[in-house]
Design a protein around this motif. Structure first.
Motif, PDB file in Angstrom:
ATOM      1  N   LYS A 107      36.828 -31.670  20.531  1.00  0.00           N
ATOM      2  CA  LYS A 107      36.387 -31.214  19.212  1.00  0.00           C
ATOM      3  C   LYS A 107      34.868 -31.337  19.046  1.00  0.00           C
ATOM      4  N   ALA A 108      34.374 -30.702  18.007  1.00  0.00           N
ATOM      5  CA  ALA A 108      32.966 -30.783  17.621  1.00  0.00           C
ATOM      6  C   ALA A 108      32.906 -30.910  16.112  1.00  0.00           C
ATOM      7  N   ALA A 109      31.803 -31.483  15.615  1.00  0.00           N
ATOM      8  CA  ALA A 109      31.647 -31.676  14.171  1.00  0.00           C
ATOM      9  C   ALA A 109      30.168 -31.696  13.839  1.00  0.00           C
ATOM     10  N   PRO A 110      29.832 -31.387  12.583  1.00  0.00           N
ATOM     11  CA  PRO A 110      28.420 -31.481  12.188  1.00  0.00           C
ATOM     12  C   PRO A 110      27.903 -32.904  12.345  1.00  0.00           C
ATOM     13  N   LEU A 111      26.685 -33.035  12.826  1.00  0.00           N
ATOM     14  CA  LEU A 111      26.057 -34.344  12.911  1.00  0.00           C
ATOM     15  C   LEU A 111      25.838 -34.855  11.489  1.00  0.00           C
ATOM     16  N   PRO A 112      26.246 -36.080  11.185  1.00  0.00           N
ATOM     17  CA  PRO A 112      26.099 -36.582   9.815  1.00  0.00           C
ATOM     18  C   PRO A 112      24.655 -36.517   9.329  1.00  0.00           C
ATOM     19  N   LYS A 113      24.500 -36.231   8.065  1.00  0.00           N
ATOM     20  CA  LYS A 113      23.168 -36.183   7.458  1.00  0.00           C
ATOM     21  C   LYS A 113      22.623 -37.595   7.279  1.00  0.00           C
ATOM     22  N   GLY A 114      21.317 -37.701   7.282  1.00  0.00           N
ATOM     23  CA  GLY A 114      20.700 -38.998   7.074  1.00  0.00           C
ATOM     24  C   GLY A 114      20.897 -39.892   8.286  1.00  0.00           C
ATOM     25  N   GLY A 115      20.862 -41.177   8.079  1.00  0.00           N
ATOM     26  CA  GLY A 115      20.980 -42.105   9.182  1.00  0.00           C
ATOM     27  C   GLY A 115      19.676 -42.185   9.965  1.00  0.00           C
ATOM     28  N   ILE A 116      19.657 -43.062  10.945  1.00  0.00           N
ATOM     29  CA  ILE A 116      18.481 -43.261  11.794  1.00  0.00           C
ATOM     30  C   ILE A 116      18.951 -43.310  13.239  1.00  0.00           C
ATOM     31  N   LEU A 117      18.445 -42.418  14.051  1.00  0.00           N
ATOM     32  CA  LEU A 117      18.836 -42.318  15.465  1.00  0.00           C
ATOM     33  C   LEU A 117      20.349 -42.203  15.610  1.00  0.00           C
ATOM     34  N   GLY A 118      20.986 -41.564  14.637  1.00  0.00           N
ATOM     35  CA  GLY A 118      22.431 -41.414  14.656  1.00  0.00           C
ATOM     36  C   GLY A 118      23.182 -42.571  14.029  1.00  0.00           C
ATOM     37  N   ILE A 119      22.492 -43.678  13.728  1.00  0.00           N
ATOM     38  CA  ILE A 119      23.153 -44.847  13.134  1.00  0.00           C
ATOM     39  C   ILE A 119      23.410 -44.560  11.658  1.00  0.00           C
ATOM     40  N   PRO A 120      24.660 -44.628  11.209  1.00  0.00           N
ATOM     41  CA  PRO A 120      24.944 -44.309   9.805  1.00  0.00           C
ATOM     42  C   PRO A 120      24.719 -45.493   8.883  1.00  0.00           C
ATOM     43  N   ALA A 121      24.444 -45.189   7.617  1.00  0.00           N
ATOM     44  CA  ALA A 121      24.365 -46.246   6.603  1.00  0.00           C
ATOM     45  C   ALA A 121      25.753 -46.595   6.097  1.00  0.00           C
ATOM     46  N   ASN A 122      26.649 -45.611   6.045  1.00  0.00           N
ATOM     47  CA  ASN A 122      28.001 -45.816   5.531  1.00  0.00           C
ATOM     48  C   ASN A 122      29.006 -45.230   6.524  1.00  0.00           C
ATOM     49  N   PRO A 123      29.670 -46.063   7.327  1.00  0.00           N
ATOM     50  CA  PRO A 123      30.597 -45.530   8.324  1.00  0.00           C
ATOM     51  C   PRO A 123      31.811 -44.833   7.727  1.00  0.00           C
ATOM     52  N   PHE A 124      32.062 -45.035   6.430  1.00  0.00           N
ATOM     53  CA  PHE A 124      33.208 -44.383   5.802  1.00  0.00           C
ATOM     54  C   PHE A 124      32.849 -43.055   5.142  1.00  0.00           C
ATOM     55  N   ALA A 125      31.584 -42.683   5.167  1.00  0.00           N
ATOM     56  CA  ALA A 125      31.211 -41.358   4.650  1.00  0.00           C
ATOM     57  C   ALA A 125      31.998 -40.286   5.406  1.00  0.00           C
ATOM     58  N   GLU A 126      32.426 -39.252   4.697  1.00  0.00           N
ATOM     59  CA  GLU A 126      33.310 -38.262   5.310  1.00  0.00           C
ATOM     60  C   GLU A 126      32.715 -37.627   6.557  1.00  0.00           C
ATOM     61  N   ASP A 127      31.397 -37.291   6.515  1.00  0.00           N
ATOM     62  CA  ASP A 127      30.818 -36.627   7.678  1.00  0.00           C
ATOM     63  C   ASP A 127      30.680 -37.577   8.861  1.00  0.00           C
ATOM     64  N   VAL A 128      30.571 -38.899   8.605  1.00  0.00           N
ATOM     65  CA  VAL A 128      30.536 -39.880   9.687  1.00  0.00           C
ATOM     66  C   VAL A 128      31.934 -40.092  10.247  1.00  0.00           C
ATOM     67  N   ARG A 129      32.896 -40.278   9.353  1.00  0.00           N
ATOM     68  CA  ARG A 129      34.273 -40.533   9.786  1.00  0.00           C
ATOM     69  C   ARG A 129      34.840 -39.362  10.581  1.00  0.00           C
ATOM     70  N   ARG A 130      34.395 -38.154  10.265  1.00  0.00           N
ATOM     71  CA  ARG A 130      34.853 -36.970  11.002  1.00  0.00           C
ATOM     72  C   ARG A 130      34.487 -37.067  12.484  1.00  0.00           C
ATOM     73  N   VAL A 131      33.400 -37.792  12.768  1.00  0.00           N
ATOM     74  CA  VAL A 131      32.940 -37.937  14.152  1.00  0.00           C
ATOM     75  C   VAL A 131      33.533 -39.172  14.817  1.00  0.00           C
TER      76      VAL A 131
END
Length: 481
Positions: A107-131
């Motif tokens: 599968k593929a998914a949009p890279l989550p918005k925001g974050g730093i070097l791919g590190i998310p601020a909220n791992p439960f955000a929908e766009d993060v959880r999708r990945v």
């Protein structure tokens, strides 16, 4: 006072400067010397200027074949562009963002918005959880429950992310970003360099996700929108090279291409540069070549500088494709695709005609422009040893897989292959300290300087200010000694 100014001008005009290397560092440095009336000769071994900035026509479209944008941080590149009269040509990329491919199940998914070097601020955000999935999100959440990071300092980005957030965040978010941006593995990246302020925020927040949340909130407060970190030029970054060369010629700089330097020798109080059967005499010299050539020229005059081969950086092949593929007009995966390392033979793809409106306009209604990149730190590109036609066919195949759209070799209207032997990424662990030691020994030799990506790091936002600073240092020494 007038006499002093006149005397200084005469001194500047009588000072002979040789700049060895016609990449961006050499061009910028030469311009700084020429600004004050110094007599400047620029020597480039190949038949073209610009170094990693390469341009060419593919199916009749003038395109960037190497660097296609510049980071806006610091404002140095934008100031140079404005000085050269190209300010009106600055363009913003499409903010649709990139995708990440190679997720479980193909599968593929949009890279989550925001974050730093791919590190998310909220791992439960929908766009993060999708990945990273629910399992990855819960594992990452443990970062907030573990003992706080009261020291908050880690030299390896990979170890930091793995220990705090787990393998799903590391492999599916961070590794695709570091591979695509730095051509490097997360374990080899120093977060102090790649993400300034992150370690300090770790101490304040006590968790990695908390630190990222703090830094992204600060950026939002400064009006820095996600994706606003780069800009380009209408017509391509190659226009910057043309404008620099034109500026140098207007200022009387002697630009010589296809002029390799055989040796750099002392000559009285100055320097003698051997060009085969000819020599160039100079009072000051800036060496702005790639690392191996620079070390060969500098080592005989710089105590403690080894002339041996440098630690090799990544070898990258960028394949630019022009496709008769109107089915890609909807930008099915944003402006490009990053990959989970090992999932594909390509490391990344840029959908250039989706990212840049000027390319879309020139391509027209049926053609799409795609750039496929191969190669990363520590491994040769799979395209090594292939013929150009084989590389083009593989690039079409990988583009089809990465974009999730069937593409055939028969749709290829034209292609170009650019091969780069890059310097080690500036964020490599320990490289900054080693570079500072190298700078110190070079700067201990009066009338000698060095610039370029092997010292500054790759990217215009690093190379340009470094070349400006080094040229100013050598220039001041020559004029005020």
């Amino acid at each position: 006072m007038t006499a002093d100014v006149g005397s200084l001008f005469e001194h500047a005009h009588a000072t002979r400067v040789a700049v060895i290397g016609g990449g961006i560092a050499g061009l910028v440095a030469a311009r700084e010397f020429a600004k004050v009336g110094m007599t400047v000769t620029l020597l480039e071994a190949t038949d073209r200027l610009g170094g990693a900035i390469r341009s060419g026509e593919v199916d009749g479209i003038a395109l960037d074949l190497g660097a296609e944008s510049f980071a806006t941080r610091g404002g140095h590149v934008r100031r140079l562009i404005d000085e050269l009269g190209l300010g009106d040509a600055v363009v913003e990329p499409n903010r649709a963002g990139a995708w990440v491919a190679g997720l479980p199940g193909g599968k593929a998914a949009p890279l989550p918005k925001g974050g730093i070097l791919g590190i998310p601020a909220n791992p439960f955000a929908e766009d993060v959880r999708r990945v990273i999935g629910w399992g990855g999100a819960w594992r990452a959440y443990l970062d907030r429950l573990r003992p706080p990071l009261t020291i908050g300092h880690e030299r390896s980005l990979g170890r930091l992310v793995r220990s705090r957030l787990g393998s799903a965040v590391l492999d599916r978010l961070v590794a695709p970003v570091t591979s695509g941006v730095y051509s490097a593995r997360p374990d080899d990246i120093d977060p102090d360099i790649a993400a300034p302020g992150l370690n300090a925020a770790l101490t304040r927040a006590g968790s990695l996700t908390g630190a990222v949340a703090e830094l992204t909130a600060a950026r939002s407060g400064e009006g820095k929108a996600p994706g606003a970190a780069v800009q380009g030029l209408d017509g391509g970054i190659g226009r910057l090279v043309d404008a620099l060369a034109a500026s140098l010629r207007e200022q009387g700089v002697d630009i010589r291409t296809e002029t390799p330097v055989a040796s750099l020798d002392r000559a009285g109080g100055g320097w003698r540069i051997l060009l085969g059967d000819e020599t160039v005499e100079a009072d000051v010299v800036i060496v702005a070549t790639e690392e191996s050539a620079a070390r060969t020229l500098l080592a005989p005059h710089v105590a403690g500088l080894a002339a041996g081969p440098p630690t090799p950086g990544p070898v990258v092949h960028v394949v630019t494709l022009v496709l008769d593929a109107p089915e890609l007009a909807a930008a099915p995966r944003g402006t490009g695709v990053l990959t989970v390392p090992g999932a594909f033979r390509a490391k990344a793809l840029t959908h250039a005609s989706a990212k840049w409106s000027w390319i879309a306009e020139r391509a027209g209604s049926r053609r799409e422009v795609v750039r496929v990149s191969f190669g990363a730190q520590g491994e040769a590109p799979v395209t090594d040893g292939m013929s150009d036609d084989e590389i083009a066919a593989l690039a079409v195949e990988e583009a089809s897989a990465l974009l999730g759209v069937p593409l055939k070799r028969a749709q290829l209207r034209g292609f170009a292959i650019a091969r780069f032997a890059q310097s080690q990424p500036a964020a490599t662990i320990g490289l900054r300290e080693a570079t500072e030691r190298t700078r110190d020994v070079i700067r201990s030799v009066p009338s000698l300087g060095a610039a370029g990506a092997w010292l500054a790091g790759t990217g215009l936002a690093q190379v340009v200010p470094d070349a400006l600073e080094e040229a100013d240092r050598v220039r001041r020494g020559a004029l005020f000694g």
